[in-house]
Design a protein around this motif. Structure first.
Motif, short mmCIF file in Angstrom:
data_model
loop_
_atom_site.label_atom_id
_atom_site.label_comp_id
_atom_site.label_asym_id
_atom_site.label_seq_id
_atom_site.Cartn_x
_atom_site.Cartn_y
_atom_site.Cartn_z
N GLY A 108 0.82 -1.21 0.00
CA GLY A 108 0.00 0.00 0.00
C GLY A 108 0.85 1.25 0.00
O GLY A 108 0.53 2.24 -0.67
N LYS A 109 1.95 1.24 0.76
CA LYS A 109 2.85 2.40 0.78
C LYS A 109 3.53 2.57 -0.57
O LYS A 109 3.73 3.68 -1.04
CB LYS A 109 3.89 2.22 1.88
N ARG A 110 3.88 1.44 -1.20
CA ARG A 110 4.50 1.50 -2.52
C ARG A 110 3.51 2.04 -3.55
O ARG A 110 3.86 2.88 -4.39
CB ARG A 110 4.99 0.11 -2.93
N PHE A 111 2.28 1.58 -3.45
CA PHE A 111 1.27 2.03 -4.40
C PHE A 111 0.96 3.51 -4.22
O PHE A 111 0.63 4.21 -5.18
CB PHE A 111 -0.01 1.20 -4.24
N LYS A 112 1.06 3.98 -3.00
CA LYS A 112 0.83 5.40 -2.73
C LYS A 112 1.78 6.26 -3.55
O LYS A 112 1.40 7.31 -4.07
CB LYS A 112 1.01 5.68 -1.24
N SER A 113 3.03 5.80 -3.68
CA SER A 113 3.99 6.56 -4.47
C SER A 113 3.62 6.54 -5.95
O SER A 113 3.93 7.48 -6.69
CB SER A 113 5.41 6.01 -4.28
N ASP A 114 2.95 5.48 -6.40
CA ASP A 114 2.46 5.44 -7.78
C ASP A 114 1.46 6.56 -8.02
O ASP A 114 1.53 7.29 -9.02
CB ASP A 114 1.79 4.09 -8.08
N LEU A 115 0.49 6.67 -7.09
CA LEU A 115 -0.57 7.66 -7.26
C LEU A 115 -0.04 9.08 -7.13
O LEU A 115 -0.59 10.01 -7.74
CB LEU A 115 -1.67 7.42 -6.24
N GLU A 116 1.01 9.27 -6.31
CA GLU A 116 1.54 10.61 -6.12
C GLU A 116 2.14 11.17 -7.40
O GLU A 116 2.31 12.39 -7.52
CB GLU A 116 2.59 10.60 -5.00
N ARG A 117 2.45 10.31 -8.35
CA ARG A 117 3.00 10.76 -9.62
C ARG A 117 1.91 11.06 -10.64
O ARG A 117 2.19 11.34 -11.79
CB ARG A 117 3.97 9.71 -10.17
N MET A 118 0.67 10.98 -10.21
CA MET A 118 -0.46 11.27 -11.09
C MET A 118 -1.29 12.40 -10.49
O MET A 118 -1.39 12.53 -9.28
CB MET A 118 -1.33 10.02 -11.29
N GLU A 119 -1.88 13.21 -11.35
CA GLU A 119 -2.68 14.34 -10.88
C GLU A 119 -4.15 13.93 -10.77
O GLU A 119 -4.80 13.61 -11.76
CB GLU A 119 -2.54 15.52 -11.85
N PHE A 120 -4.67 13.94 -9.55
CA PHE A 120 -6.07 13.60 -9.32
C PHE A 120 -6.85 14.74 -8.68
O PHE A 120 -8.03 14.60 -8.39
CB PHE A 120 -6.19 12.36 -8.43
N GLY A 121 -6.18 15.86 -8.39
CA GLY A 121 -6.85 17.00 -7.78
C GLY A 121 -7.40 16.69 -6.40
O GLY A 121 -6.76 15.99 -5.61
N GLU A 122 -8.60 17.17 -6.10
CA GLU A 122 -9.20 16.99 -4.78
C GLU A 122 -9.58 15.54 -4.51
O GLU A 122 -9.77 15.15 -3.36
CB GLU A 122 -10.45 17.87 -4.65
N ARG A 123 -9.67 14.71 -5.55
CA ARG A 123 -10.06 13.31 -5.37
C ARG A 123 -8.91 12.46 -4.85
O ARG A 123 -9.13 11.34 -4.40
CB ARG A 123 -10.56 12.74 -6.70
N ARG A 124 -7.69 12.99 -4.89
CA ARG A 124 -6.52 12.18 -4.53
C ARG A 124 -6.63 11.54 -3.15
O ARG A 124 -6.28 10.37 -2.96
CB ARG A 124 -5.26 13.06 -4.61
N ALA A 125 -7.13 12.29 -2.17
CA ALA A 125 -7.18 11.78 -0.79
C ALA A 125 -8.07 10.54 -0.66
O ALA A 125 -7.91 9.76 0.27
CB ALA A 125 -7.66 12.88 0.15
N LYS A 126 -9.01 10.36 -1.59
CA LYS A 126 -9.94 9.24 -1.49
C LYS A 126 -9.66 8.15 -2.53
O LYS A 126 -10.51 7.32 -2.80
CB LYS A 126 -11.37 9.76 -1.64
N LEU A 127 -8.47 8.18 -3.10
CA LEU A 127 -8.07 7.15 -4.05
C LEU A 127 -6.93 6.33 -3.47
O LEU A 127 -5.88 6.88 -3.09
CB LEU A 127 -7.63 7.79 -5.37
#
Length: 559
Positions: A468-487
């Motif tokens: 999960g921590k590794r996957f978090k770094s995946d998402l941090e490299r993508m722009e999701f705006g305000e939705r990021r906290a719930k993805l």
């Protein structure tokens, strides 16, 4: 050698000075009762004067507690009434003009208590600071104990000035109308290091006993660490020297209100002084999530419930503590991925060619590395599996039914979320086309070996948490705006459920696929393919419209 102690009240206002005088007089009395010998004083024996408007903040001073605020305020009131007896002895000799002037001053002061412009104009603030100095306590101005003590002082001053006003008018009955000050005489804390408290067990001692009982019941190291962290925060807020007999409902309520103002991840800060963190926060700063705050309150409630059973407190003062804010809609705690999100996610270098699947997973390169980072999102998106289920998979969990349907079986020997998680999930045709079954088949020589051994478990043995921590770094490299906290990775499972909802699939079949079955059939034998055969049609209806053709050529790989 004569000893002197000089104290400045810091005000030219006679009546404000009268309000400060009881605490100053008591401080002088205690100073001379203790004697002049003190190795920390200057050789001359002269004590440097201090200004009453300087709030004590020395790090060696203990923080004021809610219980102490009550004791200090009530003691101050008694001393102030005694001081009033001395100061009003000559009231009978006042002229009519002097009496009217005094009455007008008292009325003005009472008005200032209700309508002051700022902190420097608040009479209660000056008295509070003086009382903190006398008690040897510190309290950030916006902390709950500070605000509570200031409120008590404001009530005390209102009562004192009302009594003085009545005396000027010839009424000496001294009727106390505030019920807070009608009780017996409390005991005031005596010094910074050793506050005078009632006999009985301290909160620190009680927490030690309680922790020992909790650790006996804890099933694993992770649970033990969670218990210890919860108790550390309880001790930090109330203070380990607090007597359990002094713990009241108001203290528990103050705990709730204080933690509601704490920022996320406050425990990871270098300074974990809760009162300092709270007093330094800004109005728009982020605060703890509802669920996180509820966990802290639940920890306190469990402790007070235990303390009540052990007869350490009069009753369970923490019972029913809940966050004041409304609980958010649980269905929206995590969001599903949208089509555009999926298109961008599967167009990243890990799926098109990268340097490697470790630090080079987001850098374009010549390699397509099909391991956890590659397969886990696809398996969850097209099968609805949880991360904890995916990382327990071995080749033996992939089977073929008598009807020829390939499926994944999750069995009771695995560590699953609940009994309903035992199920059969047909392998989606997209996964077969990409080459998942062929990839698994090449690992049949070790049927019990994990398919994704490269993910190192965390210190508690959890692979899903580490990934999960590794996957978090995946998402941090993508722009999701305000939705990021719930993805999160779990959003793939939400996306899968939404895809099922869009098709004409029965609720029972949805529950079977997701592991939410509420009524299991008697005699069902997982692993033979009976359920997989029945669910095959429903699973094949899952379609996202995402472009994955560039992955189909990967089926020819022999990694």
């Amino acid at each position: 050698m004569p000893v002197e102690k000089s104290i400045s009240l810091g005000t030219k206002d006679r009546h404000v000075a009268l309000g400060l005088l009881p605490a100053a007089r008591q401080e002088l009395l205690e100073f001379f009762q203790r004697g002049s010998v003190n190795p920390r004083k200057p050789p001359s024996g002269i004590i440097r004067s201090f200004s009453s408007n300087r709030r004590p903040d020395h790090p060696d001073l203990p923080f004021l507690t809610v219980s102490e605020a009550e004791v200090i305020a009530k003691t101050y009131f008694r001393h102030a009434i005694a001081e009033l007896d001395l100061s009003s002895a000559g009231d009978a000799e006042l002229s009519i003009e002097q009496r009217e002037q005094r009455e007008a001053e008292l009325e003005d002061l009472a008005a200032r208590l209700q309508y002051f412009d700022d902190r420097t104009d608040d009479p209660a603030m000056d008295v509070e600071i003086s009382l903190l100095r006398r008690a040897g306590r510190r309290a950030p101005v916006q902390s709950s104990p500070s605000r509570l003590l200031r409120g008590y002082v404001r009530r005390a001053l209102t009562q004192i000035w009302h009594i003085e006003l009545e005396r000027l008018r010839g009424n000496y009955r001294d009727k106390i109308t505030d019920s807070f000050f009608m009780e017996g005489n409390p005991q005031l804390p005596s010094s910074p290091a050793q506050p005078a408290l009632k006999d009985g067990q301290t909160l620190g001692e009680a927490l030690g006993r309680y922790e020992a009982e909790l650790l006996k019941k804890a099933r694993n190291e992770k649970t033990q660490d969670r218990y210890k962290a919860e108790l550390v925060h309880i001790a930090a807020f109330f203070g380990r020297d607090l007597r359990m007999s002094d713990l009241k409902r108001a203290d528990c309520t103050a705990f709730r209100d204080a933690f509601a103002a704490l920022p996320p991840n406050f425990a990871k800060r270098k300074s974990v002084d809760l009162h300092e963190i709270i007093s330094s926060r800004k109005p728009d700063d982020a605060v703890l999530a509802h669920a996180t705050l509820a966990k802290y309150l639940d920890a306190l409630s469990r402790f007070t419930r235990w303390a009540d059973k052990e007869d350490l407190i009069e009753k369970d003062y923490g019972e029913g503590l809940e966050p004041i804010a409304a609980k958010p809609d649980g269905s929206m705690a995590k969001l599903p991925f949208e089509l555009a999100d999926l298109e961008r996610f599967f167009a990243r270098p890990i799926y098109t060619g990268c340097v490697n699947d470790e630090r080079g997973f987001s850098t374009a390169g010549a390699n397509v590395v099909r391991r956890a980072r590659y397969w886990a999102p696809l398996i969850s998106l097209f099968g609805g599996l949880r991360s904890g289920e995916i990382f327990q998979l071995t080749p033996s969990h992939f089977r073929l039914s008598e009807a020829g349907v390939p499926f994944i079986v999750l069995t009771k020997d695995m560590k699953l979320k609940n009994d309903n998680a035992e199920r059969e999930i047909p392998v989606h045709p997209v996964l077969s086309t990409i080459g998942l079954l062929a990839w698994v088949e090449r690992r049949r020589s070790t049927p019990s070996a994990l398919l994704f051994p490269e993910i190192t478990p965390d210190k508690y043995g959890s692979v899903s948490s580490a990934f999960g921590k590794r996957f978090k770094s995946d998402l941090e490299r993508m722009e999701f705006g305000e939705r990021r906290a719930k993805l999160t990775f779990h959003s793939f499972r939400h996306t899968f459920k939404r895809a099922l909802d869009r098709e004409e699939i029965s609720e029972q079949e949805k529950d079977e696929l997701c592991g939410w079955a509420r009524a299991k059939k008697t005699g069902r034998r997982y692993g033979v393919g009976l359920e997989a055969d029945r669910l095959k049609r429903s699973l094949e209806l899952v379609n996202y419209g995402v472009t994955l053709e560039h992955l189909f050529s990967h089926a020819k790989m022999t990694d």
